[in-house]
Design an enzyme around this catalytic site. Structure first.
Site, PDB file in Angstrom:
ATOM      1  N   HIS A   8      29.720  33.014  41.633  1.00 39.55           N
ATOM      2  CA  HIS A   8      31.590  32.828  41.415  1.00 39.55           C
ATOM      3  C   HIS A   8      31.306  30.954  41.313  1.00 39.55           C
ATOM      4  CE1 HIS A   8      36.025  32.728  42.718  1.00 39.55           C
ATOM      5  NE2 HIS A   8      35.153  31.341  43.408  1.00 39.55           N
ATOM      6  N   MET A  46      38.849  31.912  32.908  1.00 38.11           N
ATOM      7  CA  MET A  46      37.085  31.673  34.005  1.00 38.11           C
ATOM      8  C   MET A  46      36.345  32.009  32.868  1.00 38.11           C
ATOM      9  SD  MET A  46      38.193  30.442  36.747  1.00 38.11           S
ATOM     10  CE  MET A  46      35.921  30.468  37.231  1.00 38.11           C
ATOM     11  N   ASN A 105      36.771  27.158  38.992  1.00 38.75           N
ATOM     12  CA  ASN A 105      38.382  26.089  38.242  1.00 38.75           C
ATOM     13  C   ASN A 105      38.106  24.995  38.326  1.00 38.75           C
ATOM     14  OD1 ASN A 105      39.866  26.590  36.279  1.00 38.75           O
ATOM     15  ND2 ASN A 105      41.084  27.565  37.335  1.00 38.75           N
ATOM     16  N   SER A 134      36.871  37.259  43.320  1.00 35.67           N
ATOM     17  CA  SER A 134      37.115  35.753  44.215  1.00 35.67           C
ATOM     18  C   SER A 134      37.433  36.808  45.752  1.00 35.67           C
ATOM     19  CB  SER A 134      38.628  35.901  43.727  1.00 35.67           C
ATOM     20  OG  SER A 134      38.753  34.385  42.387  1.00 35.67           O
ATOM     21  N   ASP A 145      36.127  40.875  25.650  1.00 42.96           N
ATOM     22  CA  ASP A 145      37.243  40.845  26.208  1.00 42.96           C
ATOM     23  C   ASP A 145      38.137  42.243  25.248  1.00 42.96           C
ATOM     24  OD1 ASP A 145      39.687  38.858  27.582  1.00 42.96           O
ATOM     25  OD2 ASP A 145      40.025  40.658  26.758  1.00 42.96           O
ATOM     26  N   GLU A 160      40.866  40.246  38.443  1.00 45.45           N
ATOM     27  CA  GLU A 160      40.721  40.829  39.629  1.00 45.45           C
ATOM     28  C   GLU A 160      41.541  42.061  39.856  1.00 45.45           C
ATOM     29  OE1 GLU A 160      38.244  39.363  41.128  1.00 45.45           O
ATOM     30  OE2 GLU A 160      39.072  38.942  43.495  1.00 45.45           O
ATOM     31  N   LYS A 200      37.154  46.246  37.807  1.00 46.51           N
ATOM     32  CA  LYS A 200      36.138  45.315  37.175  1.00 46.51           C
ATOM     33  C   LYS A 200      34.775  47.660  38.006  1.00 46.51           C
ATOM     34  CE  LYS A 200      37.143  40.778  38.974  1.00 46.51           C
ATOM     35  NZ  LYS A 200      36.664  39.926  37.516  1.00 46.51           N
TER      36      LYS A 200
HETATM   37  N1  LIG Z   1      41.374  30.738  37.659  1.00 45.43           N
HETATM   38  C1  LIG Z   1      40.425  30.909  38.445  1.00 45.43           C
HETATM   39  O1  LIG Z   1      40.763  29.759  39.394  1.00 45.43           O
HETATM   40  C2  LIG Z   1      39.729  31.316  39.341  1.00 45.43           C
HETATM   41  C3  LIG Z   1      38.759  30.188  40.191  1.00 45.43           C
HETATM   42  C4  LIG Z   1      37.457  31.539  40.331  1.00 45.43           C
HETATM   43  C5  LIG Z   1      37.648  32.550  39.684  1.00 45.43           C
HETATM   44  N2  LIG Z   1      37.984  34.227  39.535  1.00 45.43           N
HETATM   45  C6  LIG Z   1      38.103  35.012  38.868  1.00 45.43           C
HETATM   46  O2  LIG Z   1      37.651  35.098  37.836  1.00 45.43           O
HETATM   47  C7  LIG Z   1      38.352  36.503  37.571  1.00 45.43           C
HETATM   48  C8  LIG Z   1      38.931  36.090  36.338  1.00 45.43           C
HETATM   49  O3  LIG Z   1      39.984  35.150  36.494  1.00 45.43           O
HETATM   50  P1  LIG Z   1      41.279  34.661  35.093  1.00 45.43           P
HETATM   51  O4  LIG Z   1      41.530  33.578  35.839  1.00 45.43           O
HETATM   52  O5  LIG Z   1      39.830  34.123  33.859  1.00 45.43           O
HETATM   53  O6  LIG Z   1      42.157  35.752  34.737  1.00 45.43           O
HETATM   54  P2  LIG Z   1      42.445  36.071  32.875  1.00 45.43           P
HETATM   55  O7  LIG Z   1      43.930  36.619  33.378  1.00 45.43           O
HETATM   56  O8  LIG Z   1      42.487  34.540  32.583  1.00 45.43           O
HETATM   57  O9  LIG Z   1      41.098  36.357  32.316  1.00 45.43           O
HETATM   58  C9  LIG Z   1      41.321  37.852  32.194  1.00 45.43           C
HETATM   59  C10 LIG Z   1      40.413  38.225  31.035  1.00 45.43           C
HETATM   60  O10 LIG Z   1      40.171  39.823  31.400  1.00 45.43           O
HETATM   61  C11 LIG Z   1      40.449  40.591  30.633  1.00 45.43           C
HETATM   62  N3  LIG Z   1      39.982  41.987  30.666  1.00 45.43           N
HETATM   63  C12 LIG Z   1      40.663  42.903  31.574  1.00 45.43           C
HETATM   64  N4  LIG Z   1      40.269  44.084  31.578  1.00 45.43           N
HETATM   65  C13 LIG Z   1      39.217  43.979  31.328  1.00 45.43           C
HETATM   66  C14 LIG Z   1      38.282  45.114  30.596  1.00 45.43           C
HETATM   67  N5  LIG Z   1      37.931  46.517  31.414  1.00 45.43           N
HETATM   68  N6  LIG Z   1      37.092  44.110  29.803  1.00 45.43           N
HETATM   69  C15 LIG Z   1      37.194  42.936  28.815  1.00 45.43           C
HETATM   70  N7  LIG Z   1      38.185  42.915  29.468  1.00 45.43           N
HETATM   71  C16 LIG Z   1      39.264  42.443  30.508  1.00 45.43           C
HETATM   72  C17 LIG Z   1      41.445  40.529  30.131  1.00 45.43           C
HETATM   73  O11 LIG Z   1      42.049  40.796  28.251  1.00 45.43           O
HETATM   74  C18 LIG Z   1      41.777  38.638  30.108  1.00 45.43           C
HETATM   75  O12 LIG Z   1      41.801  37.675  29.141  1.00 45.43           O
HETATM   76  C19 LIG Z   1      38.979  36.946  38.789  1.00 45.43           C
HETATM   77  O13 LIG Z   1      38.455  38.178  39.231  1.00 45.43           O
HETATM   78  C20 LIG Z   1      39.244  35.894  39.158  1.00 45.43           C
HETATM   79  O14 LIG Z   1      39.561  36.306  40.588  1.00 45.43           O
HETATM   80  C21 LIG Z   1      39.239  32.906  39.102  1.00 45.43           C
END
Ligand SMILES: NC(=O)c1ccc[n+]([C@@H]2O[C@H](COP(=O)([O-])OP(=O)(O)OC[C@H]3O[C@@H](n4cnc5c(N)ncnc54)[C@H](O)[C@@H]3O)[C@@H](O)[C@H]2O)c1
Length: 146
Positions: free
Chosen positions: A139, A13, A142, A118, A32, A91, A96
């Site tokens: 929000h 995301m 994806n 989410s 990150d 997540e 967070k």
């Molecule tokens: N993937 C989806 O389809 C989707 C859709 C809508 C919302 N979301 C939400 O978006 C958010 C991210 O999801 P994603 O799928 O991109 O996850 P992801 O696992 O692909 O990426 C998360 C990233 O966060 C980084 N991270 C973890 N802790 C951290 C910190 N303390 N400081 C900085 N970076 C940190 C990780 O290294 C990783 O690169 C979540 O809250 C998820 O619920 C995801």
């Protein structure tokens, strides 16, 4: 006026969110904790922008300009200049909450802190800050990118 957007997380995301803001003309700082995630995030943005160019939806100069607006970093220092923040880390509630508490210290008062969560309560994240009225959910979906 919003000029610089801070994005936390360069994953699925985060890199998409960074790309959307960069293509819209904003300066973007993507942070990150993992260098590899930043490398993958940059590669994903490059690939997506290249496809836009291939399809004739973007010219090469605009692609370069968009890429040039994004800074990838493991440091949160750049967030002092952020005018808007989107958090897209794992997540996990405590991850967070800790991030929101830290962002509250680093980001100028009056700047909105948003989460792409989410399922985690925005009220819970807001309670980790001294600016609960400026914490909101933003929000993004994806969707398959170009
Ligand atoms: N993937 C989806 O389809 C989707 C859709 C809508 C919302 N979301 C939400 O978006 C958010 C991210 O999801 P994603 O799928 O991109 O996850 P992801 O696992 O692909 O990426 C998360 C990233 O966060 C980084 N991270 C973890 N802790 C951290 C910190 N303390 N400081 C900085 N970076 C940190 C990780 O290294 C990783 O690169 C979540 O809250 C998820 O619920 C995801």
């Amino acid at each position: 006026m919003i000029k610089t957007v801070g994005v936390i997380g360069a994953g699925t995301m985060g890199n998409g969110i960074a790309q959307v803001f960069a293509q819209a003309g904003f300066q973007v700082v993507v942070q990150d904790v993992a260098e590899k995630a930043l490398d993958r995030g940059r590669a994903a943005i490059e690939k997506s922008l290249a496809k836009f160019v291939e399809k004739g939806k973007l010219d090469a100069a605009s692609r370069e300009a968009a890429l040039g607006r994004v800074v990838f970093t493991t440091s949160l220092d750049g967030f002092a200049a952020a005018d808007y923040v989107v958090e897209a880390a794992f997540e996990e509630r405590e991850t967070k909450r800790a991030l929101f508490a830290k962002l509250d210290q680093l980001v100028r008062p009056g700047v909105m802190l948003t989460s792409n969560t989410s399922s985690i309560s925005i009220t819970t994240l807001a309670a980790a800050t001294r600016r609960p009225d400026l914490v909101l959910g933003m929000h993004f979906m994806n969707r398959c990118r170009s």
